[in-house]
Write an enzyme that holds these catalytic residues in place. Structure first.
Site, PDB file in Angstrom:
ATOM      1  N   GLU A 184       0.824  -1.204   0.000  1.00  0.00           N
ATOM      2  CA  GLU A 184       0.000   0.000   0.000  1.00  0.00           C
ATOM      3  C   GLU A 184       0.861   1.259   0.000  1.00  0.00           C
ATOM      4  OE1 GLU A 184      -3.428   0.106  -0.353  1.00  0.00           O
ATOM      5  OE2 GLU A 184      -2.950  -1.971  -0.840  1.00  0.00           O
ATOM      6  N   TRP A 239       2.045   1.721  -3.501  1.00  0.00           N
ATOM      7  CA  TRP A 239       1.025   2.322  -4.359  1.00  0.00           C
ATOM      8  C   TRP A 239       1.064   3.840  -4.265  1.00  0.00           C
ATOM      9  CZ3 TRP A 239      -1.147   0.559  -8.416  1.00  0.00           C
ATOM     10  CH2 TRP A 239      -1.521  -0.775  -8.534  1.00  0.00           C
ATOM     11  N   TRP A 292     -20.959  11.584 -19.445  1.00  0.00           N
ATOM     12  CA  TRP A 292     -21.421  11.548 -18.056  1.00  0.00           C
ATOM     13  C   TRP A 292     -22.796  12.182 -17.948  1.00  0.00           C
ATOM     14  CZ3 TRP A 292     -18.303   8.487 -15.475  1.00  0.00           C
ATOM     15  CH2 TRP A 292     -16.937   8.458 -15.786  1.00  0.00           C
ATOM     16  N   ASN A 334     -10.841   2.756   3.696  1.00  0.00           N
ATOM     17  CA  ASN A 334     -10.347   2.567   2.338  1.00  0.00           C
ATOM     18  C   ASN A 334     -11.249   1.684   1.481  1.00  0.00           C
ATOM     19  OD1 ASN A 334      -8.192   2.884   0.280  1.00  0.00           O
ATOM     20  ND2 ASN A 334      -8.023   0.669   0.540  1.00  0.00           N
ATOM     21  N   TRP A 336     -15.812  11.363 -12.652  1.00  0.00           N
ATOM     22  CA  TRP A 336     -14.933  11.058 -11.520  1.00  0.00           C
ATOM     23  C   TRP A 336     -14.289  12.306 -10.942  1.00  0.00           C
ATOM     24  CZ3 TRP A 336      -9.839  12.476 -12.053  1.00  0.00           C
ATOM     25  CH2 TRP A 336      -9.349  12.663 -13.365  1.00  0.00           C
ATOM     26  N   TRP A 392      -9.361   7.594  -7.729  1.00  0.00           N
ATOM     27  CA  TRP A 392     -10.591   7.880  -8.459  1.00  0.00           C
ATOM     28  C   TRP A 392     -10.528   7.387  -9.898  1.00  0.00           C
ATOM     29  CZ3 TRP A 392     -15.433   9.129  -7.462  1.00  0.00           C
ATOM     30  CH2 TRP A 392     -15.735   9.506  -6.144  1.00  0.00           C
TER      31      TRP A 392
END
Length: 239
Positions: A63, A66, A94, A129, A147, A170
């Site tokens: 993590e 990332w 959208w 999370n 987004w 996102w």
């Protein structure tokens, strides 16, 4: 707070890191480190934390990796702040329904796991999370809202807001990021609840009225919304 002498100050007990891979997906328990805000403002050393994580839990270390990965993406591809990493996703039409966006922001979608997450965010400046992924998927796939709207709302509310991590997360949820899962992954809020909050501990804390007549009706029907999302994405990507 009690900490081990080898563990970064202002941190958490080593037990949470040791069992991170077992507990991290369950919002109803204290199973995550909550170190995001310290990493965001540099009040702990990322190198020291990574060294500790390497000794304690490989999943936790991943993590941290990332976070570094998304920073590198932002550095090398700064356009992701306003554009999809995969440009063809900017063809998505959208819906951007403002009333539905407001219901999402307020935690009034009629989907308890989504509403719990948004209420936790609005009240505390934090969101678990696993739930962040669920609410982001819901906004982009179920409601077909850009987004960037959700990313901006998180930026306004999260105490641990980090541009690179927030943007990367996102875009992952929307399917348009460099590391994203296929666009046809649409999180089912009901299944996510069954898997990760089956005792409804998290939901009951943040949405106490969800089993009563006072709870709002769902803003969309999952099956219909999923079908609409798949059709919209497919049309955009086949141009």
């Amino acid at each position: 707070m009690e900490t081990d002498k080898h563990f970064p100050a202002k941190s958490v007990k080593e037990e949470i890191i040791k069992h991170y891979d077992e507990h991290r997906d369950f919002p109803g328990i204290n199973g995550t480190s909550r170190l995001g805000v310290h990493l965001r403002f540099g009040t702990i050393s990322i190198r020291e934390l990574a060294t500790t994580a390497k000794a304690l839990n490989a999943t936790f270390l991943k993590e941290l990796i990332w976070r570094d990965f998304y920073m590198m993406i932002l550095w090398h591809f700064p356009q992701v702040v306003q554009q999809s990493f995969h440009a063809q996703y900017d063809n998505i039409k959208w819906r951007n329904n403002e009333k539905e966006f407001a219901r999402w922001c307020e935690g009034q979608t009629g989907y308890p796991i989504v509403d719990a997450g948004m209420r936790e965010l609005n009240e505390t400046g934090f969101m678990h999370n696993r739930v962040r992924m669920v609410v982001a998927s819901f906004l982009t796939k179920h409601l077909l809202i850009d987004w960037r709207w959700g990313e901006a709302y998180f930026a306004e509310k999260l105490l641990d807001y980090d541009l690179a991590a927030n943007n990367g997360g996102w875009q992952w949820a929307a399917g348009c990021g460099n590391d994203a899962a296929p666009y046809f992954r649409v999180f089912n809020p009901h299944l996510q609840t069954q898997k990760f909050d089956k005792d409804l501990k998290y939901i009951r804390k943040w949405v106490p009225e969800f089993e009563s007549l006072q709870y709002v009706q769902p803003v969309v029907i999952h099956e219909e919304a999923r079908k609409r999302a798949l059709e919209t994405y497919k049309k955009a990507l086949n141009k």
